[in-house]
Scaffold this motif. Structure first.
Motif, PDB file in Angstrom:
ATOM      1  N   ALA A  95     -13.342 -25.511 -27.501  1.00 37.07           N
ATOM      2  CA  ALA A  95     -12.696 -25.876 -28.759  1.00 37.07           C
ATOM      3  C   ALA A  95     -11.189 -26.002 -28.572  1.00 37.07           C
ATOM      4  CB  ALA A  95     -13.015 -24.839 -29.835  1.00 37.07           C
ATOM      5  N   TYR A  96     -10.601 -25.074 -27.825  1.00 36.26           N
ATOM      6  CA  TYR A  96      -9.158 -25.126 -27.584  1.00 36.26           C
ATOM      7  C   TYR A  96      -8.789 -26.352 -26.756  1.00 36.26           C
ATOM      8  CZ  TYR A  96      -4.519 -24.191 -25.835  1.00 36.26           C
ATOM      9  OH  TYR A  96      -3.192 -24.327 -25.491  1.00 36.26           O
ATOM     10  N   ARG A  97      -9.548 -26.609 -25.695  1.00 40.84           N
ATOM     11  CA  ARG A  97      -9.264 -27.793 -24.865  1.00 40.84           C
ATOM     12  C   ARG A  97      -9.348 -29.066 -25.701  1.00 40.84           C
ATOM     13  NH1 ARG A  97     -11.721 -24.785 -20.787  1.00 40.84           N
ATOM     14  NH2 ARG A  97     -13.798 -25.578 -21.199  1.00 40.84           N
ATOM     15  N   PHE A  98     -10.354 -29.152 -26.564  1.00 41.01           N
ATOM     16  CA  PHE A  98     -10.482 -30.322 -27.428  1.00 41.01           C
ATOM     17  C   PHE A  98      -9.294 -30.422 -28.380  1.00 41.01           C
ATOM     18  CE2 PHE A  98     -11.654 -32.082 -31.535  1.00 41.01           C
ATOM     19  CZ  PHE A  98     -11.979 -33.379 -31.158  1.00 41.01           C
ATOM     20  N   ALA A  99      -8.939 -29.313 -29.027  1.00 42.64           N
ATOM     21  CA  ALA A  99      -7.829 -29.320 -29.983  1.00 42.64           C
ATOM     22  C   ALA A  99      -6.520 -29.676 -29.291  1.00 42.64           C
ATOM     23  CB  ALA A  99      -7.716 -27.968 -30.687  1.00 42.64           C
ATOM     24  N   LEU A 100      -6.315 -29.170 -28.091  1.00 47.66           N
ATOM     25  CA  LEU A 100      -5.098 -29.486 -27.345  1.00 47.66           C
ATOM     26  C   LEU A 100      -5.049 -30.969 -27.004  1.00 47.66           C
ATOM     27  CD1 LEU A 100      -2.537 -28.458 -26.021  1.00 47.66           C
ATOM     28  CD2 LEU A 100      -3.889 -27.915 -23.986  1.00 47.66           C
ATOM     29  N   TRP A 101      -6.159 -31.523 -26.590  1.00 48.81           N
ATOM     30  CA  TRP A 101      -6.216 -32.953 -26.294  1.00 48.81           C
ATOM     31  C   TRP A 101      -5.938 -33.763 -27.561  1.00 48.81           C
ATOM     32  CZ3 TRP A 101      -9.743 -36.382 -28.476  1.00 48.81           C
ATOM     33  CH2 TRP A 101      -9.679 -37.675 -28.003  1.00 48.81           C
ATOM     34  N   TYR A 102      -6.484 -33.335 -28.677  1.00 47.39           N
ATOM     35  CA  TYR A 102      -6.378 -34.091 -29.924  1.00 47.39           C
ATOM     36  C   TYR A 102      -4.977 -33.975 -30.536  1.00 47.39           C
ATOM     37  CZ  TYR A 102      -8.196 -36.272 -34.159  1.00 47.39           C
ATOM     38  OH  TYR A 102      -8.433 -37.135 -35.205  1.00 47.39           O
ATOM     39  N   ILE A 103      -4.433 -32.763 -30.564  1.00 45.88           N
ATOM     40  CA  ILE A 103      -3.150 -32.519 -31.230  1.00 45.88           C
ATOM     41  C   ILE A 103      -1.970 -32.651 -30.277  1.00 45.88           C
ATOM     42  CG2 ILE A 103      -1.782 -30.779 -32.464  1.00 45.88           C
ATOM     43  CD1 ILE A 103      -4.327 -29.677 -33.621  1.00 45.88           C
ATOM     44  N   ASP A 108      -0.339 -30.259 -28.788  1.00 48.68           N
ATOM     45  CA  ASP A 108       0.624 -29.179 -28.957  1.00 48.68           C
ATOM     46  C   ASP A 108      -0.146 -27.868 -28.823  1.00 48.68           C
ATOM     47  OD1 ASP A 108       1.844 -27.011 -30.818  1.00 48.68           O
ATOM     48  OD2 ASP A 108       3.495 -28.414 -30.479  1.00 48.68           O
ATOM     49  N   PRO A 109       0.201 -27.036 -27.833  1.00 49.00           N
ATOM     50  CA  PRO A 109      -0.599 -25.830 -27.595  1.00 49.00           C
ATOM     51  C   PRO A 109      -0.626 -24.852 -28.766  1.00 49.00           C
ATOM     52  CG  PRO A 109       1.342 -25.874 -26.174  1.00 49.00           C
ATOM     53  CD  PRO A 109       1.285 -27.183 -26.868  1.00 49.00           C
ATOM     54  N   PHE A 110       0.480 -24.706 -29.464  1.00 50.52           N
ATOM     55  CA  PHE A 110       0.523 -23.760 -30.571  1.00 50.52           C
ATOM     56  C   PHE A 110      -0.305 -24.260 -31.762  1.00 50.52           C
ATOM     57  CE2 PHE A 110       4.529 -23.152 -28.227  1.00 50.52           C
ATOM     58  CZ  PHE A 110       4.285 -21.864 -27.773  1.00 50.52           C
ATOM     59  N   GLU A 111      -0.179 -25.548 -32.059  1.00 52.03           N
ATOM     60  CA  GLU A 111      -0.962 -26.109 -33.154  1.00 52.03           C
ATOM     61  C   GLU A 111      -2.441 -26.164 -32.789  1.00 52.03           C
ATOM     62  OE1 GLU A 111       1.079 -29.770 -34.146  1.00 52.03           O
ATOM     63  OE2 GLU A 111       2.209 -28.727 -35.704  1.00 52.03           O
ATOM     64  N   ALA A 112      -2.747 -26.346 -31.514  1.00 48.92           N
ATOM     65  CA  ALA A 112      -4.146 -26.330 -31.072  1.00 48.92           C
ATOM     66  C   ALA A 112      -4.745 -24.941 -31.295  1.00 48.92           C
ATOM     67  CB  ALA A 112      -4.249 -26.730 -29.601  1.00 48.92           C
ATOM     68  N   GLU A 113      -3.979 -23.908 -30.961  1.00 53.28           N
ATOM     69  CA  GLU A 113      -4.441 -22.539 -31.220  1.00 53.28           C
ATOM     70  C   GLU A 113      -4.656 -22.319 -32.712  1.00 53.28           C
ATOM     71  OE1 GLU A 113      -1.736 -19.678 -29.552  1.00 53.28           O
ATOM     72  OE2 GLU A 113      -2.073 -20.396 -27.518  1.00 53.28           O
ATOM     73  N   ASP A 114      -3.715 -22.806 -33.511  1.00 54.73           N
ATOM     74  CA  ASP A 114      -3.849 -22.674 -34.967  1.00 54.73           C
ATOM     75  C   ASP A 114      -5.121 -23.355 -35.467  1.00 54.73           C
ATOM     76  OD1 ASP A 114      -1.476 -21.284 -35.062  1.00 54.73           O
ATOM     77  OD2 ASP A 114      -0.294 -22.967 -35.842  1.00 54.73           O
ATOM     78  N   VAL A 158     -13.508 -27.751 -35.985  1.00 53.75           N
ATOM     79  CA  VAL A 158     -12.259 -27.822 -35.218  1.00 53.75           C
ATOM     80  C   VAL A 158     -11.617 -29.193 -35.402  1.00 53.75           C
ATOM     81  CG1 VAL A 158     -11.255 -27.809 -32.892  1.00 53.75           C
ATOM     82  CG2 VAL A 158     -12.978 -26.099 -33.513  1.00 53.75           C
ATOM     83  N   LEU A 159     -12.422 -30.244 -35.305  1.00 54.09           N
ATOM     84  CA  LEU A 159     -11.894 -31.596 -35.489  1.00 54.09           C
ATOM     85  C   LEU A 159     -11.250 -31.748 -36.861  1.00 54.09           C
ATOM     86  CD1 LEU A 159     -11.525 -34.570 -34.718  1.00 54.09           C
ATOM     87  CD2 LEU A 159     -13.860 -34.980 -35.520  1.00 54.09           C
ATOM     88  N   ASN A 160     -11.912 -31.280 -37.893  1.00 65.42           N
ATOM     89  CA  ASN A 160     -11.338 -31.377 -39.241  1.00 65.42           C
ATOM     90  C   ASN A 160     -10.044 -30.578 -39.359  1.00 65.42           C
ATOM     91  OD1 ASN A 160     -13.276 -33.132 -40.261  1.00 65.42           O
ATOM     92  ND2 ASN A 160     -14.632 -31.468 -40.838  1.00 65.42           N
ATOM     93  N   CYS A 161      -9.982 -29.423 -38.729  1.00 67.80           N
ATOM     94  CA  CYS A 161      -8.750 -28.627 -38.749  1.00 67.80           C
ATOM     95  C   CYS A 161      -7.629 -29.351 -37.995  1.00 67.80           C
ATOM     96  CB  CYS A 161      -8.990 -27.247 -38.143  1.00 67.80           C
ATOM     97  SG  CYS A 161      -9.990 -26.172 -39.197  1.00 67.80           S
ATOM     98  N   CYS A 162      -7.964 -29.996 -36.891  1.00 67.32           N
ATOM     99  CA  CYS A 162      -6.976 -30.793 -36.152  1.00 67.32           C
ATOM    100  C   CYS A 162      -6.441 -31.926 -37.019  1.00 67.32           C
ATOM    101  CB  CYS A 162      -7.596 -31.369 -34.879  1.00 67.32           C
ATOM    102  SG  CYS A 162      -7.924 -30.158 -33.583  1.00 67.32           S
TER     103      CYS A 162
END
Length: 174
Positions: free
Chosen positions: A32-40, A42-48, A78-82
């Motif tokens: 989930a984190y790897r996906f969020a980081l790729w999508y956003i 930004d590491p901090f926003e991906a964690e969020d 996770v996608l919706n949160c991104c």
């Protein structure tokens, strides 16, 4: 985690067992984190995004119908949160005026930045927003077009004209 462990953890989590949900989350968190980081990007926003998704998933685990689909269900959250985070980022950029944006950039006190600010103020609100979204926000013309209710071609045209205007005005002052 085996399929039977997954089903058992989902059933227990749906019954309110936080430890069982923690097991499910642990199994999906890295992806989930790897996906969020790729999508956003930004590491901090991906964690969020992942943390917000975990909270939403925990609150809504009872709505999961098929236990074997936990990971894809969680990833859709996770996608919706991104998307929410990117939307908030875009809205906050649009909400700023050029004074705020330039004041928050390094070396605001430089003579050159004050000149740019003075020239930006000469532009229409629409052209100023297009430039700020493009240059400072790194938004693509299609993204700007969607936000501004224009076509991507119109955005590129306005951006080109506005940048040319700024170049001409800056050259006049030199």
């Amino acid at each position: 985690m085996t399929d039977s462990e997954l089903r058992l953890n989902v059933k227990e989590a749906q019954g309110g067992n936080a430890r069982a949900f923690g097991e499910l989350y642990s199994a999906a968190a890295n992806d989930a984190y790897r996906f969020a980081l790729w999508y956003i990007k930004d590491p901090f926003e991906a964690e969020d995004a992942v943390q917000e998704a975990a909270i939403k998933a925990y609150k809504n685990i009872k709505s999961l119908k098929k236990p074997s689909s936990f990971k894809s269900w969680f990833m859709s959250i996770v996608l919706n949160c991104c998307k929410d985070i990117l939307s908030e980022r875009q809205q906050s950029l649009i909400a700023f005026d050029c004074n705020t944006l330039l004041e928050e950039t390094p070396y605001y006190d430089s003579y050159e930045n004050r000149d740019v600010l003075r020239q930006l103020k000469k532009l229409s609100d629409t052209d100023r927003k297009i430039i700020l979204m493009s240059v400072l926000g790194d938004f693509k013309s299609g993204e700007i077009a969607k936000e501004m209710g224009m076509t991507a071609t119109a955005v590129r045209s306005r951006l080109s004209r506005a940048l040319q205007f700024l170049r001409t005005e800056m050259e006049k002052e030199q």
